[in-house]
Write a protein that holds these residues in place. Structure first.
Motif, PDB file in Angstrom:
ATOM      1  N   GLU A   8       0.842  -1.200   0.000  1.00  8.31           N
ATOM      2  CA  GLU A   8       0.000   0.000   0.000  1.00  8.31           C
ATOM      3  C   GLU A   8       0.873   1.244   0.000  1.00  8.31           C
ATOM      4  N   LEU A   9       0.443   2.275  -0.684  1.00  5.64           N
ATOM      5  CA  LEU A   9       1.165   3.541  -0.626  1.00  5.64           C
ATOM      6  C   LEU A   9       0.235   4.639  -0.139  1.00  5.64           C
ATOM      7  N   ARG A  10       0.623   5.266   0.931  1.00  5.32           N
ATOM      8  CA  ARG A  10      -0.166   6.376   1.463  1.00  5.32           C
ATOM      9  C   ARG A  10       0.762   7.520   1.820  1.00  5.32           C
ATOM     10  N   ALA A  11       0.191   8.705   1.972  1.00  5.28           N
ATOM     11  CA  ALA A  11       1.009   9.867   2.330  1.00  5.28           C
ATOM     12  C   ALA A  11       1.041  10.023   3.841  1.00  5.28           C
ATOM     13  N   SER A  12       2.129  10.608   4.345  1.00  3.79           N
ATOM     14  CA  SER A  12       2.225  10.848   5.775  1.00  3.79           C
ATOM     15  C   SER A  12       1.320  12.017   6.148  1.00  3.79           C
ATOM     16  N   PRO A  13       0.873  12.180   7.372  1.00  3.83           N
ATOM     17  CA  PRO A  13       1.108  11.239   8.479  1.00  3.83           C
ATOM     18  C   PRO A  13       0.277   9.959   8.333  1.00  3.83           C
ATOM     19  N   HIS A  14       0.828   8.878   8.870  1.00  2.00           N
ATOM     20  CA  HIS A  14       0.194   7.582   8.702  1.00  2.00           C
ATOM     21  C   HIS A  14      -0.714   7.221   9.864  1.00  2.00           C
ATOM     22  N   VAL A  15      -0.802   8.116  10.834  1.00  2.00           N
ATOM     23  CA  VAL A  15      -1.700   7.869  11.963  1.00  2.00           C
ATOM     24  C   VAL A  15      -2.638   9.070  12.095  1.00  2.00           C
ATOM     25  N   HIS A  16      -3.753   8.842  12.755  1.00  2.00           N
ATOM     26  CA  HIS A  16      -4.751   9.904  12.877  1.00  2.00           C
ATOM     27  C   HIS A  16      -5.403   9.837  14.250  1.00  2.00           C
ATOM     28  N   ALA A  17      -5.723  11.008  14.781  1.00  2.00           N
ATOM     29  CA  ALA A  17      -6.413  11.068  16.068  1.00  2.00           C
ATOM     30  C   ALA A  17      -7.771  10.383  15.935  1.00  2.00           C
ATOM     31  N   PRO A  18      -8.286   9.834  17.043  1.00  2.00           N
ATOM     32  CA  PRO A  18      -9.526   9.069  16.948  1.00  2.00           C
ATOM     33  C   PRO A  18     -10.765   9.890  16.580  1.00  2.00           C
TER      34      PRO A  18
ATOM     35  N   ALA B 332       0.383  -5.077   2.801  1.00  2.00           N
ATOM     36  CA  ALA B 332       0.994  -4.289   3.862  1.00  2.00           C
ATOM     37  C   ALA B 332       1.345  -2.896   3.387  1.00  2.00           C
ATOM     38  N   GLU B 333       1.584  -2.055   4.377  1.00  2.00           N
ATOM     39  CA  GLU B 333       2.099  -0.724   4.097  1.00  2.00           C
ATOM     40  C   GLU B 333       3.457  -0.670   4.784  1.00  2.00           C
ATOM     41  N   PRO B 339       5.747   7.088  11.891  1.00  2.00           N
ATOM     42  CA  PRO B 339       4.420   7.190  11.303  1.00  2.00           C
ATOM     43  C   PRO B 339       3.972   8.624  11.018  1.00  2.00           C
ATOM     44  N   MET B 340       4.618   9.616  11.620  1.00  2.60           N
ATOM     45  CA  MET B 340       4.193  10.991  11.389  1.00  2.60           C
ATOM     46  C   MET B 340       4.833  11.585  10.140  1.00  2.60           C
ATOM     47  N   GLY B 342       7.391   9.736   8.194  1.00  2.00           N
ATOM     48  CA  GLY B 342       8.026   8.748   7.331  1.00  2.00           C
ATOM     49  C   GLY B 342       7.311   8.632   6.007  1.00  2.00           C
ATOM     50  N   ASP B 344       6.126   6.081   2.670  1.00  2.00           N
ATOM     51  CA  ASP B 344       5.880   4.715   2.232  1.00  2.00           C
ATOM     52  C   ASP B 344       6.833   4.343   1.112  1.00  2.00           C
ATOM     53  N   ARG B 362       2.647  -2.071   8.554  1.00  4.01           N
ATOM     54  CA  ARG B 362       1.255  -2.201   8.981  1.00  4.01           C
ATOM     55  C   ARG B 362       0.624  -3.210   8.040  1.00  4.01           C
ATOM     56  N   TYR B 425      -3.024  15.114  11.482  1.00  8.72           N
ATOM     57  CA  TYR B 425      -3.292  14.125  12.527  1.00  8.72           C
ATOM     58  C   TYR B 425      -4.574  14.464  13.284  1.00  8.72           C
ATOM     59  N   GLN B 435      -0.434  16.741   2.545  1.00 14.04           N
ATOM     60  CA  GLN B 435      -0.343  16.425   1.132  1.00 14.04           C
ATOM     61  C   GLN B 435      -0.647  17.673   0.283  1.00 14.04           C
ATOM     62  N   ARG B 438       2.347  19.960   0.448  1.00 17.03           N
ATOM     63  CA  ARG B 438       3.462  19.481  -0.383  1.00 17.03           C
ATOM     64  C   ARG B 438       3.234  19.875  -1.832  1.00 17.03           C
TER      65      ARG B 438
END
Ligand code: SF4
Ligand code: SF4
Lengths: 355, 449
Positions: A8-18, B332-333, B339-340, B342, B344, B362, B425, B435, B438
């Protein structure tokens, strides 16, 4: 070797607040529910019907607009539910159902969809709906029925089922008949303003006295608002500065001429001030995103409310104060942009800044 | 927020507290990874001019031998991470996207861990500032915290600038979730760090050093405190564990209260910043006259069975590291870095470079099934209160969506954004703010050219 994995390719950030928009809106609905329950308990069947009609009007308008725009589902509908719930709390429960429906349609159609939908609405949609019916049907909107009357869960108020586009029956005579206490149909604000008659503070704060019930009690709103503030889903700066400005300005006037002006506590606890400060001025879309901006916005609303109430022709000013605040938001934001990190030191040419 | 930070006030404003997920690897001692059968050493793996290869196809190289020379001052040499044969020099995939020239080494099966090539200086104690800067460049050191900017460039006194550096800030914050590589280095190689700081202080001309450690790593704080007992010029300080505490500007603000103006370097406020991992390598390599050939990498995430900290030869393909760490996923990723911030990687053949502090995997379970729905901005102000650069990401986001890229730069200081990701986030509308920024920067810089 292992199987060729699918990457999978995604852009950062890779985590998110709930939290997301839906969970925030759901919590706002939750916070308004107790106030809504109080409203039904005080006014019975007519209140239930009015709430149902306004909800239906708001939800249907929202769906219709979404459908016309070819969007799939409008925000789980929570935002329209909030609009409906707030709208109901700003009008008397004796409002004919058809007027409630008009208010709901106007709130969503004119207050929200007209500006481009959620996120783009300049004004608080509930207040747009409310302002519209205030102008169109002043008598019905300004006469309050008695609360807690006998048989409120078995019979309707005489105006509830008025046929569309007819003038509803005057509810004063009926009110006098069913009210357990002295009843006048006037709001505490009107009593104070036009008859210099002050309703005891405790009644306003706790909402215990049926004859004076014309809005949710301040205490209940405070508790529900604090819940949202503690969950960080409401900017506490806004209600606090609304209240601070209203109290300061009315306090000064009251000290100057106590016989002519109401005391600040009365100003804070009466009318729609509490509800407006905690649940309508705080509508995120219409309030500034900057901290300083939020405070200025709150102070502005507090001041305008008091000016309209004490010097204007109307008894209540919160609604217009918030609408004005909404209109001023882009300007306030423009002048309160945060100062970029390090910008204070930029003039030193970025050199030799050892402190 | 730790009580300590409240009292000491050593922190910066705004920022976020994402879940840390560090427990899985923080307690795991650094393990040395075996050599992979093949190494891919990119010539452009640091910021600056790519190194120039000095080996030919088919040439035998021994572990530690130079294989590329710096192509100028803002450049560093590269060394062979293992004994073997240069198979080719050609374009290979990089973590940052486009393919780039790399030296490919087929590793001898019998290659030993012993470093077979070194040129120890005989007069380290007497070296001048310039000589030390040159020695640091020779060691091939770059910012191992992730930036991979050549370390010696920061230490050297620019000819046209009289600003004196008074403080060396040592970055042991490691604020990215999951990553614990620096934490382990501080626990296991404190002596190398102290030696490195002594060399760095002389090279950059600073009088004192301050090691900033987030208050979630008290054990590292204690260990370093013990090791600097006899070094009055080195201070160890706890800072609040908050993201992005490890960003240069934020760490300097937290430790020294100095704010760097937009577009300026730490040097402008009398500071140079180096990562603890870089200094540990400096303390080890410079006295021995060796070059950088390996680094510590945290391998973590739901997709690996044996998360931990591994000492990985530079150029090891991700595939090899991940197999050692027990990755068997089908979907997977794979994130190089935290994670903030980095990014992919698209291919498992992407090699570990100097700037890769972690590899996160992940798998199916951790990946959301569908892309999150994006709502319009509801002006909730969460992003404004999270941005450590005090920008207005809400406004920037709206301008980006309206294509007003120039306004973003001119009126809303887009260029101060360092893509830390705090705004995205917290955004409840799931707007891909970073994004958008950027893209805006890229478009503006293209227009500017
Ligand atoms: S990514 Fe940029 S705009 Fe967003 S919080 Fe970080 S510095 Fe601010
Ligand atoms: S966090 Fe997202 S929704 Fe909230 S103001 Fe910022 S951009 Fe808008």
């Amino acid at each position: 070797m292992f199987r060729k994995p699918q990457i999978e390719l995604r852009a950062s950030p890779h985590v998110h607040a709930p939290q997301d928009v839906v969970s925030i809106m759901r919590n706002v609905v939750l916070a308004i529910l107790p106030i809504e329950a109080w409203f039904i308990w005080q006014f019975g069947l007519s209140a239930i019907l009015l709430l149902a009609v306004v909800l239906a009007a708001c939800l249907l308008s929202e769906r219709l607009v979404a459908w016309a725009r070819g969007q799939s589902s409008p925000l789980g509908d929570y935002s329209a539910v909030i609009t409906a719930m707030l709208l109901v709390l700003t009008v008397p429960p004796s409002l004919p159902l058809w007027m409630g429906a008009v208010a709901g349609v106007v709130a969503i159609g004119l207050g929200k969809a007209f500006f481009g939908g959620l996120g783009y609405n300049v004004f608080n949609p509930a207040l747009v709906g409310r302002a519209f019916v205030q102008a169109a049907f002043p008598v019905s909107v300004n006469t309050w029925p008695p609360a807690m009357f006998e048989g409120r869960f078995s019979s309707l108020m005489p105006s509830t089922l008025a046929a569309p586009f007819t003038h509803p029956a005057d509810i004063s005579a009926w009110g006098l008949k069913v009210a357990a206490d002295a009843y006048s149909g006037a709001t505490p604000l009107a009593l104070q303003k036009f008859q210099s008659q002050q309703v005891p503070l405790l009644e306003l704060f706790a909402g215990s006295h049926a004859a004076y019930v014309t809005g949710p009690p301040a205490l209940l709103i405070l508790v529900c608002g604090l819940y949202l503030a503690l969950r960080r889903m409401l900017d506490w700066r806004i209600p606090l500065s609304v209240m601070a400005a209203a109290a300061a300005l009315s306090g000064a006037l009251w000290l100057y001429k106590p016989e002519a002006y109401p005391d600040p506590l009365f100003v804070l606890t009466s009318g729609g001030l509490m509800l407006g400060a905690w649940f309508m001025a705080t509508d995120m879309v219409g309030s500034p995103v900057t901290r300083t901006g939020a405070i200025i916005f709150g102070l502005l609303i507090g001041v305008i409310t008091v000016i309209i109430r004490l010097f204007g022709g109307m008894t209540e000013g919160v609604m217009y104060a918030i609408l004005l605040g909404n209109a001023a938001t882009p300007l306030i934001e423009f002048y309160t942009q945060p100062k970029t990190f390090g910008a204070r030191h930029a003039r030193r040419g970025g050199k030799g800044g050892a402190s | 927020m730790g009580i300590f930070s409240i009292i000491s006030g050593r922190t910066f404003r705004h920022g976020i507290h994402p879940p840390q997920h560090k427990a899985a690897t923080a307690g795991k001692p650094i393990r040395r990874l075996d050599f992979p059968p093949r190494l891919i050493v990119h010539l452009n793996q640091f910021i600056g001019r790519p190194a120039r290869p000095i080996v030919r196809k088919g040439q035998e190289v021994v572990r530690g031998e130079p294989i590329a020379e710096p192509a100028g001052f803002v450049s560093v040499p590269l060394y062979a991470p293992a004994t073997g044969v240069v198979r080719d020099i050609k374009l290979m995939p990089t973590a940052r996207g486009p393919r780039a020239q790399a030296i490919i080494i087929d590793v001898h099966e019998a290659s030993t861990q012993q470093v077979l090539y070194s040129t120890p200086p005989n007069n380290l104690a007497e070296m001048s500032r310039e000589e030390l800067v040159a020695a640091i460049q020779r060691a091939g050191l770059t910012g191992l915290g992730g930036a991979a900017f050549p370390t010696h460039v920061k230490y050297a006194q620019p000819p046209d600038d009289e600003t004196q550096v008074d403080t060396l800030v040592v970055n042991g914050a490691e604020c990215e979730p999951y990553l614990t590589a620096d934490h382990r280095v501080m626990l296991e190689e404190p002596q190398d760090i102290v030696t490195g700081i002594e060399i760095a202080l002389r090279a950059c001309g600073a009088k004192r050093a301050i090691i900033g450690i987030e208050d979630n790593k008290r054990d590292a704080y204690e260990v370093l405190k013990e090791h600097v007992k006899d070094h009055p010029e080195i201070e160890v300080a706890l800072v609040e564990a908050k993201y992005p505490q490890g960003a240069e500007k934020m760490l300097i603000k937290a430790l020294l209260g100095r704010e760097i103006a937009p577009g300026a370097l730490p040097r402008s406020v009398g500071v140079v910043v180096s990562n603890v991992g870089t200094l540990a390598q400096m303390g080890r390599l410079v006295p021995r006259g060796e070059g950088l050939i390996e680094r510590v990498v945290t391998v973590a995430g739901e997709g690996v069975k044996r998360p931990g900290n591994y000492r990985v030869p530079i150029g090891t393909p991700a595939r090899f590291v991940l197999r050692e760490a027990g990755f068997e996923g089908a979907h997977a990723e794979i994130i190089f870095g935290g994670p903030m911030m980095g990014n992919d990687v698209a291919s498992l053949d992407t090699p570990v470079t100097m700037g890769v502090s972690g590899i996160l995997v992940r798998d199916d379970k951790a990946l959301p099934r569908t892309e999150k729905r994006i709502w319009p901005c509801i002006k909730c102000a969460r992003c404004v209160e999270a941005c450590p650069m005090y920008l207005n990401p809400s406004m920037l986001g709206q301008l980006a969506q309206a294509g007003q890229y120039e306004v973003m730069e001119e009126r809303y200081n887009l260029l101060s954004c360092f893509e830390c990701g705090c705004c995205a986030y917290v955004c409840p509308s799931n707007i891909p703010l970073v994004q958008l920024f950027r893209v805006a920067k890229a478009i503006n810089s293209e227009k500017g050219d």
